[in-house]
Enzyme design. Structure first.
Site, PDB file in Angstrom:
ATOM      1  N   ASP A 102       1.783  -4.606   8.514  1.00  0.00           N
ATOM      2  CA  ASP A 102       0.617  -3.737   8.407  1.00  0.00           C
ATOM      3  C   ASP A 102      -0.603  -4.653   8.270  1.00  0.00           C
ATOM      4  O   ASP A 102      -0.721  -5.419   7.310  1.00  0.00           O
ATOM      5  CB  ASP A 102       0.755  -2.814   7.188  1.00  0.00           C
TER       6      ASP A 102
ATOM      7  N   PHE B 199       0.866  -1.176   0.000  1.00  0.00           N
ATOM      8  CA  PHE B 199       0.000   0.000   0.000  1.00  0.00           C
ATOM      9  C   PHE B 199       0.910   1.236   0.000  1.00  0.00           C
ATOM     10  O   PHE B 199       1.782   1.360   0.854  1.00  0.00           O
ATOM     11  CB  PHE B 199      -0.880  -0.027   1.257  1.00  0.00           C
TER      12      PHE B 199
ATOM     13  N   ARG C  53     -12.604  -4.262  -7.128  1.00  0.00           N
ATOM     14  CA  ARG C  53     -12.376  -4.918  -5.844  1.00  0.00           C
ATOM     15  C   ARG C  53     -13.706  -5.118  -5.121  1.00  0.00           C
ATOM     16  O   ARG C  53     -14.508  -4.188  -5.019  1.00  0.00           O
ATOM     17  CB  ARG C  53     -11.474  -3.995  -5.027  1.00  0.00           C
TER      18      ARG C  53
ATOM     19  N   TYR D 148     -10.877   1.654  10.567  1.00  0.00           N
ATOM     20  CA  TYR D 148     -12.124   1.922   9.833  1.00  0.00           C
ATOM     21  C   TYR D 148     -12.453   0.887   8.756  1.00  0.00           C
ATOM     22  O   TYR D 148     -13.410   1.049   8.031  1.00  0.00           O
ATOM     23  CB  TYR D 148     -12.083   3.321   9.205  1.00  0.00           C
ATOM     24  N   LYS D 149     -11.640  -0.166   8.634  1.00  0.00           N
ATOM     25  CA  LYS D 149     -11.943  -1.195   7.635  1.00  0.00           C
ATOM     26  C   LYS D 149     -12.804  -2.274   8.297  1.00  0.00           C
ATOM     27  O   LYS D 149     -13.929  -1.994   8.664  1.00  0.00           O
ATOM     28  CB  LYS D 149     -10.645  -1.697   7.018  1.00  0.00           C
TER      29      LYS D 149
END
Ligand SMILES: *Cc1c(COP(=O)(O)O)cnc(C)c1O
Length: 409
Positions: A196, A124, A368, A221-222
């Site tokens: 991560d 990422f 996705r 927040y995922k």
């Protein structure tokens, strides 16, 4: 699979009851919980209470009486079991990006004779950017950022590797790394590891302590459903705590912030990984969202996510849509998402969203789809594929309104 079979899967789903804990819009199939988790209903009353009682009525006394001051540690303790960490090693604070900076700098101080951050080229980007930012603060050769492909990691690790920094679940493909094996490999070369966990936490069991991981970060927040911009978390294994201090040495990380001493004295344990005043409203929301995980078995979450993904992959394949699967077909190697490429991927996704199926798009051509097992049903997977078949076969995505790129894809 017939529709009746799919109904049977939902009927037999041990996690089915959790869906009612979320507030979801009608006529929408939300396949983007990997990017922004859905809103748990309990968050509303908690934030309302934080506003209308704690802030409005108790005012500044709340730091003590409502224990705002310990919220980062307490929320960290709530996250700890989700990532296989025993007590005293996790704190909730800042963003994933900022936390990476603190940990990379910590690694630098722990191993002053090593010079290279090693990461994966398709990590990422913020992870790579933060490493580049840190390296840019020092004269040439003190610290460099080296990136390689997944296959090259083991051969690229060297005795000059300071830290191996990897994302556990690849945000594009959903492929999961072998945390234990790669951590061992890095340690054999004397390097530290930072994992991560942004796309893993809340979607599968993780075993940081058991894998001997040094450091980790992740998103609130995922799959943790903490809300837009919810604070992130940071893990530092006990044996590396209190050895060095991190450079974002704000007052909240001081051993005694209210002594107002002009000299910084790092707090003990995880507290020194705080920087400034925590975002209480946002953290209260995450705290409430995490209550959902108190009763849930992460193994069950992972199995359902694999089954949802398997079903999606097989229904898309049966539909002959000319999409190219870039996620592992083996569910054990896949996080809670499935990605396909298509040259018109962006406009197909926009057309899908217009029909109530929300996924997202990642450059250059990746569609996705995330399957958050706490609120996605097998029937949703089936309906999403049917909608996608219509959009693609009718070429609905060629409409001009679906071609225009939004700022956020
Ligand atoms: C989502 C995500 C981030 C986000 O970082 P923020 O600083 O919280 O915006 C970082 N790393 C990975 C791997 C992610 O998936």
């Amino acid at each position: 699979l017939s529709l009746a079979n799919i109904q049977e899967l939902d009927d037999a789903d041990v996690l089915a009851g959790y869906r009612s804990l979320f507030s979801l819009p009608p006529n929408t199939i939300y396949l983007d919980g990997n990017s922004l988790g859905a809103m748990p209903i309990g968050v509303t009353s908690r934030i309302k209470n934080t506003l209308e009682k704690e802030w409005s009525q108790d005012l500044i006394l709340s730091w003590n009486t409502n224990n705002w001051i310990d919220l980062p540690l307490n929320v960290g303790e709530k996250i700890a079991p989700l990532i296989g960490a025993s007590s005293g090693q996790v704190i909730c604070t800042d963003t994933t990006s900022v936390n990476l900076f603190k940990l990379l700098a910590t690694a630098m101080k722990l191993k002053p004779d090593r010079h290279e951050i090693l990461s994966q080229i398709d990590n990422f980007p913020t992870d790579l950017y933060m490493a580049q930012g840190l390296a840019g603060m020092f004269p040439d050769n003190r610290l460099s950022v080296h990136t390689c492909t997944e296959d090259e990691i083991s051969n690229t690790l060297s005795t000059d590797t300071l830290v191996l920094m990897l994302t556990h679940t690849n945000f594009r493909t959903g492929k999961i790394h072998d945390m234990k094996a790669l951590t061992r490999l890095a340690h054999e070369k004397g390097a530290l590891v930072i994992w991560d966990l942004s796309h893993s936490t809340g979607a599968m069991p993780i075993h940081l302590d058991a894998c001997g991981v040094d450091m980790a970060v992740g998103c609130g927040y995922k799959y943790l459903n903490g809300g837009p911009g919810a604070p992130a978390f940071l893990y530092l294994t006990r044996s590396l705590q209190n050895k060095v201090s991190q450079p974002l040495s704000g007052w909240m990380g001081h051993e005694k912030p209210f002594d107002f001493n002009p000299l910084y004295d790092p707090g003990k344990g995880m507290r020194q990984y705080l920087c400034g005043t925590p975002s209480v409203l946002a953290m209260a929301g995450l705290d409430a969202a995490l209550d959902i995980f108190a009763t849930v078995d992460l193994q069950q979450i992972q199995s359902k996510s694999q089954q949802l993904g398997d079903l999606f992959i097989s229904l898309v394949s049966q539909a002959h849509l000319d999409l190219n699967l870039i996620s592992p077909t083996d569910g054990r190697l896949r996080g809670s998402q499935v990605s396909f490429t298509h040259p018109e991927g962006y406009s197909i996704m926009q057309a899908l969203i217009a029909k109530g199926v929300i996924g997202d798009f990642r450059e250059p051509d990746i569609m996705r789809f995330g399957f958050a097992p706490l609120y996605i049903r097998y029937a949703d997977v089936e309906a999403a594929v049917t909608t996608m078949k219509n959009v693609i076969e009718e070429k609905a995505y060629f409409a001009p309104q679906y071609q225009m790129k939004n700022q956020v894809t």
